[in-house]
Design an enzyme around this catalytic site. Structure first.
Site, mmCIF file in Angstrom:
data_model
loop_
_atom_site.group_PDB
_atom_site.id
_atom_site.type_symbol
_atom_site.label_atom_id
_atom_site.label_comp_id
_atom_site.label_asym_id
_atom_site.label_seq_id
_atom_site.Cartn_x
_atom_site.Cartn_y
_atom_site.Cartn_z
ATOM 1 N N SER A 149 0.835 -1.214 0.000
ATOM 2 C CA SER A 149 0.000 0.000 0.000
ATOM 3 C C SER A 149 0.866 1.260 0.000
ATOM 4 C CB SER A 149 -0.973 0.005 1.179
ATOM 5 O OG SER A 149 -0.276 -0.008 2.400
ATOM 6 N N HIS A 150 2.176 1.124 0.199
ATOM 7 C CA HIS A 150 3.069 2.285 0.101
ATOM 8 C C HIS A 150 4.139 2.098 -0.969
ATOM 9 C CE1 HIS A 150 0.955 3.109 3.757
ATOM 10 N NE2 HIS A 150 1.148 4.362 3.433
ATOM 11 N N ASP A 206 4.922 0.057 13.089
ATOM 12 C CA ASP A 206 4.518 1.203 12.287
ATOM 13 C C ASP A 206 3.063 0.983 11.929
ATOM 14 O OD1 ASP A 206 4.299 3.339 10.585
ATOM 15 O OD2 ASP A 206 5.442 2.421 8.959
ATOM 16 N N GLU A 243 -4.927 0.396 2.519
ATOM 17 C CA GLU A 243 -5.367 -1.006 2.611
ATOM 18 C C GLU A 243 -6.848 -1.121 2.226
ATOM 19 O OE1 GLU A 243 -3.350 -3.440 3.212
ATOM 20 O OE2 GLU A 243 -1.602 -2.320 3.927
ATOM 21 N N HIS A 291 -12.155 4.393 21.865
ATOM 22 C CA HIS A 291 -11.696 5.667 22.458
ATOM 23 C C HIS A 291 -10.183 5.679 22.668
ATOM 24 C CE1 HIS A 291 -12.450 2.866 25.748
ATOM 25 N NE2 HIS A 291 -11.561 3.536 26.451
ATOM 26 N N ARG A 322 4.932 -13.122 17.290
ATOM 27 C CA ARG A 322 6.095 -12.669 16.515
ATOM 28 C C ARG A 322 6.291 -11.193 16.830
ATOM 29 N NH1 ARG A 322 5.189 -9.210 12.246
ATOM 30 N NH2 ARG A 322 3.216 -9.350 11.121
ATOM 31 N N ARG A 379 8.282 -7.892 7.662
ATOM 32 C CA ARG A 379 8.967 -7.080 6.647
ATOM 33 C C ARG A 379 10.425 -7.504 6.488
ATOM 34 N NH1 ARG A 379 10.373 -2.516 7.183
ATOM 35 N NH2 ARG A 379 9.945 -2.083 9.360
HETATM 36 P P1 NDP Z 1 -0.494 -3.014 9.921
HETATM 37 O O1 NDP Z 1 -1.761 -3.138 10.684
HETATM 38 O O2 NDP Z 1 -0.328 -3.839 8.716
HETATM 39 O O3 NDP Z 1 0.739 -3.297 10.858
HETATM 40 C C1 NDP Z 1 0.967 -2.507 12.000
HETATM 41 C C2 NDP Z 1 2.176 -3.006 12.735
HETATM 42 O O4 NDP Z 1 1.835 -4.219 13.409
HETATM 43 C C3 NDP Z 1 3.365 -3.321 11.844
HETATM 44 O O5 NDP Z 1 4.525 -2.852 12.455
HETATM 45 C C4 NDP Z 1 3.316 -4.841 11.728
HETATM 46 O O6 NDP Z 1 4.615 -5.411 11.566
HETATM 47 C C5 NDP Z 1 2.763 -5.233 13.079
HETATM 48 N N1 NDP Z 1 2.063 -6.495 13.058
HETATM 49 C C6 NDP Z 1 1.092 -6.879 12.197
HETATM 50 N N2 NDP Z 1 0.671 -8.104 12.500
HETATM 51 C C7 NDP Z 1 1.380 -8.507 13.577
HETATM 52 C C8 NDP Z 1 1.385 -9.685 14.371
HETATM 53 N N3 NDP Z 1 0.595 -10.714 14.109
HETATM 54 N N4 NDP Z 1 2.260 -9.745 15.416
HETATM 55 C C9 NDP Z 1 3.084 -8.714 15.691
HETATM 56 N N5 NDP Z 1 3.117 -7.576 14.973
HETATM 57 C C10 NDP Z 1 2.266 -7.474 13.935
HETATM 58 O O7 NDP Z 1 -0.240 -1.448 9.538
HETATM 59 P P2 NDP Z 1 -1.296 -0.365 9.083
HETATM 60 O O8 NDP Z 1 -2.151 -0.965 8.014
HETATM 61 O O9 NDP Z 1 -1.954 0.241 10.262
HETATM 62 O O10 NDP Z 1 -0.354 0.740 8.439
HETATM 63 C C11 NDP Z 1 0.297 0.457 7.223
HETATM 64 C C12 NDP Z 1 1.252 1.551 6.864
HETATM 65 O O11 NDP Z 1 0.560 2.724 6.464
HETATM 66 C C13 NDP Z 1 2.215 2.008 7.958
HETATM 67 O O12 NDP Z 1 3.506 1.840 7.444
HETATM 68 C C14 NDP Z 1 1.914 3.492 8.142
HETATM 69 O O13 NDP Z 1 3.029 4.304 8.432
HETATM 70 C C15 NDP Z 1 1.342 3.849 6.802
HETATM 71 N N6 NDP Z 1 0.502 5.047 6.845
HETATM 72 C C16 NDP Z 1 0.995 6.231 6.355
HETATM 73 C C17 NDP Z 1 0.216 7.374 6.367
HETATM 74 C C18 NDP Z 1 0.766 8.691 5.912
HETATM 75 O O14 NDP Z 1 0.058 9.669 5.992
HETATM 76 N N7 NDP Z 1 1.983 8.778 5.463
HETATM 77 C C19 NDP Z 1 -1.165 7.354 6.859
HETATM 78 C C20 NDP Z 1 -1.551 6.080 7.396
HETATM 79 C C21 NDP Z 1 -0.762 4.966 7.354
HETATM 80 P P3 NDP Z 1 5.018 -6.115 10.164
HETATM 81 O O15 NDP Z 1 5.283 -4.978 9.223
HETATM 82 O O16 NDP Z 1 6.223 -6.933 10.470
HETATM 83 O O17 NDP Z 1 3.845 -6.945 9.740
#
Ligand code: NDP
Length: 331
Positions: free
Chosen positions: A46-47, A177, A187, A228, A301, A307
């Site tokens: 998505s990025h 993140d 997403e 909240h 994990r 990643r």
């Molecule tokens: P996710 O919900 O996919 O993941 C959030 C974090 O949780 C990640 O660090 C991920 O690590 C971790 N994670 C996910 N599943 C597990 C698990 N089962 N156990 C442990 N850790 C887990 O992220 P979002 O969809 O909320 O966000 C996606 C991206 O969008 C981010 O990089 C964010 O910075 C970006 N974003 C940017 C914006 C902007 O304005 N520039 C606005 C909004 C979002 P891992 O990567 O290893 O899966």
């Protein structure tokens, strides 16, 4: 979904060509294309290339300066300020991280305020870069109203991501993140494009009703994660990436935006902390004990591991074919 395999070099080049064709200079196109390639490499689609049409739209509309030449400024020993010159954030960030890291290694803490910048990427590149220099990193950025505060049905908050990175000498850092929305907008857009449903609680339709149809959420609003609690964290991001760094709130960013579909102008707050100055001598071994306990638990994990595992594979990545056709049309 039809895909085509592209090497990481091809992904970088495609992004670079689209950006330069739209008017970005070499330094800006290189910084954004590198960010996009790294996102594809790490499976953060998505990025990745998905964002290029948005980046290009901002260059073509003239909202973003594709020739920005941001120069970080050391305001106090602990405080670095970077005026983004209305460019995309990656160049300003890559030029500021080293100065921020030096501040933290000198003072124990360092703060970067990035203003007049357009952030359309993940935050882990900046926090991970700090952790790779032995520092704890925290970053947050606001966006444009898409998320209703808990209890409401009108968007006021951006999807307002936060990222935290913890250095692990000799290992890849611990990094999380995450958007403070129940799901990042990118997403939801990808789920809508690919015809998938999303979990209930992700957002509301145009009538303020819960729905798991991403196409209906795109007409309505997203919800914060954790009701909240996520709403409070998103509110904090509005303040820290807004007035605290001298920038606007998400709703103000939207008011000043030209609606070209790319990111509005906004701010970013980054904090770097030196555990070797603040903590005890064994801070690293001590934290490893904690990670060992965590990883010994079934079903656990560490965030960032998905990643980093993807990163170890340097082979081609499958990219949505329709998206590739769009991008080839752009360059
Ligand atoms: P996710 O919900 O996919 O993941 C959030 C974090 O949780 C990640 O660090 C991920 O690590 C971790 N994670 C996910 N599943 C597990 C698990 N089962 N156990 C442990 N850790 C887990 O992220 P979002 O969809 O909320 O966000 C996606 C991206 O969008 C981010 O990089 C964010 O910075 C970006 N974003 C940017 C914006 C902007 O304005 N520039 C606005 C909004 C979002 P891992 O990567 O290893 O899966």
């Amino acid at each position: 979904m039809t895909t085509q395999a592209l090497t990481l070099d091809e992904i970088y080049q495609l992004a670079f060509d689209c950006l330069t064709k739209a008017g970005a200079d070499h330094a800006n196109a290189d910084a954004v294309a590198t960010t996009v390639m790294r996102a594809e490499r790490d499976g953060s689609v998505s990025h990745g290339l998905f964002r290029i049409p948005g980046y290009v739209a901002t260059l073509i509309s003239g909202k973003v300066n594709g020739c920005a030449d941001p120069k970080p400024e050391q305001v106090t020993p602990a405080f670095v300020r970077t005026h983004g010159q209305n460019g995309h954030a990656p160049l300003a960030l890559s030029r500021s991280i080293e100065m921020l890291a030096k501040s933290a290694l000198t003072c124990g803490v360092g703060v970067l305020s990035l203003t007049h910048s357009h952030h359309f990427a993940a935050l882990w590149p900046e926090t991970e870069a700090l952790a790779e220099r032995g520092l704890v990193g925290f970053a947050c950025v606001s966006y444009t109203p898409m998320v209703a505060p808990a209890g409401g049905t009108q968007a006021l908050f951006g999807t307002n991501p936060i990222s935290f990175a913890w250095p692990r000498p000799g290992k890849t850092p611990l990094v999380f993140d995450m958007s403070t929305a129940a799901m990042a907008m990118g997403e939801v857009q990808i789920a809508a494009r690919d015809g998938h449903s999303v979990p209930m609680g992700t957002g509301l339709d145009a009538n303020g009703e819960l729905t798991n149809d991403p196409r209906e959420i795109l007409k309505g609003v997203l919800l914060p994660f954790g009701a909240h609690k996520g709403s409070a964290i998103s509110m904090m991001v509005e303040l820290m990436a807004g007035p605290m760094v001298g920038e606007g709130f998400s709703f103000e960013a939207a008011e000043g935006d030209n609606g070209d579909g790319g990111p509005p102008q906004g701010g970013e707050f980054i904090l770097a902390i030196a555990p070797q100055i603040l903590g005890s001598d064994n801070w690293a071994e001590h934290s490893e004990k904690f990670f060992a306990k965590l990883e010994a638990m079934d079903g656990i994990r560490l965030p960032g591991q998905r990643r980093h595992k993807m990163r170890a594979d340097t082979g081609p990545r499958n990219v949505n074919f329709q998206l590739l056709e769009t991008l080839r049309g752009l360059c």
